[in-house]
Write a protein that holds these residues in place. Sequence first.
Motif, PDB file in Angstrom:
ATOM      1  N   LYS A 254     -28.053 -54.850  34.275  1.00 19.87           N
ATOM      2  CA  LYS A 254     -27.999 -53.870  33.941  1.00 19.87           C
ATOM      3  C   LYS A 254     -27.116 -52.704  34.623  1.00 19.87           C
ATOM      4  N   GLY A 257     -23.857 -51.360  34.150  1.00 16.63           N
ATOM      5  CA  GLY A 257     -23.594 -50.755  32.887  1.00 16.63           C
ATOM      6  C   GLY A 257     -24.527 -49.292  33.288  1.00 16.63           C
ATOM      7  N   ALA A 258     -25.985 -49.280  33.906  1.00 17.42           N
ATOM      8  CA  ALA A 258     -26.937 -47.800  33.519  1.00 17.42           C
ATOM      9  C   ALA A 258     -26.156 -47.130  34.107  1.00 17.42           C
ATOM     10  N   ALA A 261     -23.665 -45.368  31.236  1.00 17.85           N
ATOM     11  CA  ALA A 261     -24.122 -44.785  31.008  1.00 17.85           C
ATOM     12  C   ALA A 261     -24.408 -42.830  31.917  1.00 17.85           C
ATOM     13  N   SER A 262     -24.564 -43.306  33.365  1.00 17.41           N
ATOM     14  CA  SER A 262     -25.199 -42.400  34.310  1.00 17.41           C
ATOM     15  C   SER A 262     -24.404 -41.467  34.169  1.00 17.41           C
ATOM     16  N   ALA A 265     -23.011 -39.678  31.172  1.00 19.34           N
ATOM     17  CA  ALA A 265     -23.913 -38.284  31.137  1.00 19.34           C
ATOM     18  C   ALA A 265     -23.760 -36.922  31.837  1.00 19.34           C
ATOM     19  N   ALA A 266     -23.482 -37.721  33.052  1.00 21.89           N
ATOM     20  CA  ALA A 266     -23.494 -36.742  34.150  1.00 21.89           C
ATOM     21  C   ALA A 266     -21.812 -35.767  34.122  1.00 21.89           C
ATOM     22  N   LEU A 269     -22.926 -33.888  31.339  1.00 26.36           N
ATOM     23  CA  LEU A 269     -23.404 -32.223  32.156  1.00 26.36           C
ATOM     24  C   LEU A 269     -23.235 -31.288  32.595  1.00 26.36           C
TER      25      LEU A 269
ATOM     26  N   LEU B 179     -24.866 -36.201  42.067  1.00 23.96           N
ATOM     27  CA  LEU B 179     -25.274 -36.978  40.842  1.00 23.96           C
ATOM     28  C   LEU B 179     -26.058 -38.439  41.048  1.00 23.96           C
ATOM     29  N   PHE B 180     -25.652 -38.652  41.651  1.00 29.91           N
ATOM     30  CA  PHE B 180     -25.510 -40.346  41.805  1.00 29.91           C
ATOM     31  C   PHE B 180     -26.754 -39.662  42.439  1.00 29.91           C
ATOM     32  N   SER B 183     -29.352 -39.865  39.378  1.00 30.34           N
ATOM     33  CA  SER B 183     -29.608 -40.729  38.270  1.00 30.34           C
ATOM     34  C   SER B 183     -29.410 -41.487  38.774  1.00 30.34           C
ATOM     35  N   THR B 187     -32.148 -45.313  37.748  1.00 31.88           N
ATOM     36  CA  THR B 187     -31.746 -46.539  37.330  1.00 31.88           C
ATOM     37  C   THR B 187     -32.247 -48.000  38.247  1.00 31.88           C
ATOM     38  N   TRP B 201     -32.958 -49.475  30.308  1.00 30.93           N
ATOM     39  CA  TRP B 201     -32.459 -49.339  31.151  1.00 30.93           C
ATOM     40  C   TRP B 201     -31.305 -48.397  30.855  1.00 30.93           C
ATOM     41  N   MET B 202     -30.443 -47.777  30.173  1.00 28.62           N
ATOM     42  CA  MET B 202     -29.389 -47.173  29.671  1.00 28.62           C
ATOM     43  C   MET B 202     -29.903 -45.729  29.467  1.00 28.62           C
ATOM     44  N   GLY B 205     -31.616 -43.701  33.660  1.00 30.89           N
ATOM     45  CA  GLY B 205     -30.472 -42.585  34.920  1.00 30.89           C
ATOM     46  C   GLY B 205     -30.436 -41.419  34.189  1.00 30.89           C
ATOM     47  N   PRO B 206     -29.793 -41.743  33.217  1.00 26.66           N
ATOM     48  CA  PRO B 206     -29.640 -39.895  32.425  1.00 26.66           C
ATOM     49  C   PRO B 206     -30.644 -39.094  32.235  1.00 26.66           C
ATOM     50  N   LEU B 209     -31.649 -37.830  35.368  1.00 26.60           N
ATOM     51  CA  LEU B 209     -30.466 -36.541  35.993  1.00 26.60           C
ATOM     52  C   LEU B 209     -30.817 -35.611  35.388  1.00 26.60           C
ATOM     53  N   ALA B 210     -30.494 -35.501  34.404  1.00 26.32           N
ATOM     54  CA  ALA B 210     -31.008 -34.383  33.146  1.00 26.32           C
ATOM     55  C   ALA B 210     -32.127 -33.381  33.564  1.00 26.32           C
ATOM     56  N   VAL B 213     -31.014 -31.818  37.030  1.00 22.80           N
ATOM     57  CA  VAL B 213     -30.834 -30.776  36.932  1.00 22.80           C
ATOM     58  C   VAL B 213     -30.853 -29.722  36.612  1.00 22.80           C
ATOM     59  N   ALA B 248     -30.728 -30.904  25.926  1.00 25.81           N
ATOM     60  CA  ALA B 248     -30.613 -32.385  26.897  1.00 25.81           C
ATOM     61  C   ALA B 248     -31.071 -33.526  26.905  1.00 25.81           C
TER      62      ALA B 248
END
Lengths: 279, 350
Positions: A254, A257-258, A261-262, A265-266, A269, B179-180, B183, B187, B201-202, B205-206, B209-210, B213, B248
């Motif tokens: 994944k 996929g992650a 998704a990130s 989201a980035a 944001l 940003l990578f 997040s 991950t 998993w999904m 990262g988000p 990251l939130a 930030v 968020a």
Amino acid sequence: MATGFLTDTTVCIGCKACEVACKQWNQLPADGYELKGHSYDNTGHLSGTTWRHVAFIENPKKQRRLSGDVDLIALAGDVTETLPGNAELDGLGRWNFMSDVCKHCVEAPCQQACPTGAIIRNEFDNVYIQPDVCNGCGYCVPACPYGVITQVPNDGRAFKCTLCYDRQRDGLEPACAKACPTNSIMFGDVEDLKVIAAERVATLHSKGYDNAFVYGTPEIGGTGGIGGNHSKFILMDEPETYNLPAHPFMPQDKVKGAFVASSIAAAALAAVVALTFRD
Amino acid sequence: MSDISSDTLAAGRGDQNGKVETSHHPKTDPKQDKKGYYGIPPIKHAHWTWQIPVYFWLGGITAGVALFTAVSKLVGKEDPAVTRLGRYFSVLSMMLSPVLLIWDLGRPERFLNMMRIWKLRSPMSNQSWSLVAYGNVSGILMLKQAAEDGFMGKGALPRLVARLVPDRVLQVLALPLALFIGSNTGTLLSATSVPIWARNWMLMGPTFLASGVSTGLSFISLVLNLLRTGRRDTHHTLQRAEKVMLLAETGLIVASLARMSRWGKPLYTGKVGALFIGGTLLGGIAAPLALLFSGNETRNKSMLTSVLVLLGGLAFRFALVLAGRKSADDPQAYFSFARGDNAPQPGDKI
């Protein structure tokens, strides 16, 4: 040619010769004199300094709750379990042994995780850690779905079964397979071992042991995403009894996929932050 | 029968029956009702110590700082104070992060082996390379800032540096990298066999990251307040952005907990639960939100809010790393996760 193990737990007698042979040949340090106190197994689990581990599983066939004054001697004489072919067995319980080892996954999660490229597939298609490259980041440890690979504290690097790479180079079989007195540990070409395993399971089924199965093939037992194991096992109970997962999975499946998704989201944001600049 | 045997086998003492584990009465041992092998964890937890969550925190702040500075430049509302802070902080962070990560290695002297290969499927490898890339871009940007601030003296050199460095292009190029980094800290956890991390998993990262930030925005706000600098509208924008980002973050954490379902139990129980609920949910999100939405903006209140958000972000990362340790050490969690369709499978739609 891909080499691997086939560990037939039905003929294992729990002598631990494989554990000793592995420790001696690979010059692995002792783990300390720790008494676990729950069985004759004081090793407990595989680690960076224990590459073979014999599990002692007490398998009570009949579950009975005893109450009142019990004459244990009369009880032991009385209780029998009927086996296929009218054979009888002491029904109070019996041992299951399993000599556990690195599964040498066809698609190894530890290898996927390794950021240095220390974990490779060698010419025998075994998963091998190059000790001169590993920098001990430890990321392979939580990646392994079987809890095999471990960082050795004093050394700092991660270690696991090499499938006796050095012995194989010299045309010898691995130390554990060599030492095994009942041929519970078989070593050879993976394709040959597959046939042997299928034949053995068929024999066991014909004798009435319907619960025998091969663990570590993509078809039976299920190894979702890791494409099966080069170290296979013939088991007589559900995998969890042997401390093995029923359906191991590839943790890195994944990552893509992650990342997607990130990224979404980035972007979201960033857009939100941009909007807050409006008056 | 002797007293000993009647004591251990007596009727009505079923709970104590299993104190002696033999094949004669294994069923009465509560441990035997569960799957597994004497409760020994079937997988090994990560060895990571405090350096790793602190790095995750630092990486998140870096992402937030980079996001705010780059966006302010893009929308044409650049505040020199923020830009200066962003450029110096990025370099400081990119110097501290590798130190923390190398510190945690079993063989620190071999840290350069991370640069032997680049493996897209290994978040650890991606992370190392993104740190190198972002560190270099940050370094170049800092050179320009240093030249403009007069740290290179006066003469041809600072003028040359200020002219040669394409700061606008670099700032925008650096943003995805930062940003990578932010997040990827999440991950990195999710690409393991640990149920609580892999299950989510999904959103790992988000969520990271939130949270990163929001800590980054708070960091800028805190430093600007401490130095009594920055434009009035910058402070105002930061406050607004913090509000939105905390909301968020709340949404993503709630969604993550829903996704983790029963494998998220370590986050509610024991010391980790106290850290997560008290430190992150109440102290790091609820309290700052209450402060942000109440009354006028004052310097002291703003600084308190920023400190709370920063500490909450740190608590969040410690809680998640520690919860992963508990999750990996729980055989029932792993066995139930590795059965059926609970774990990620290759055929999954999402």
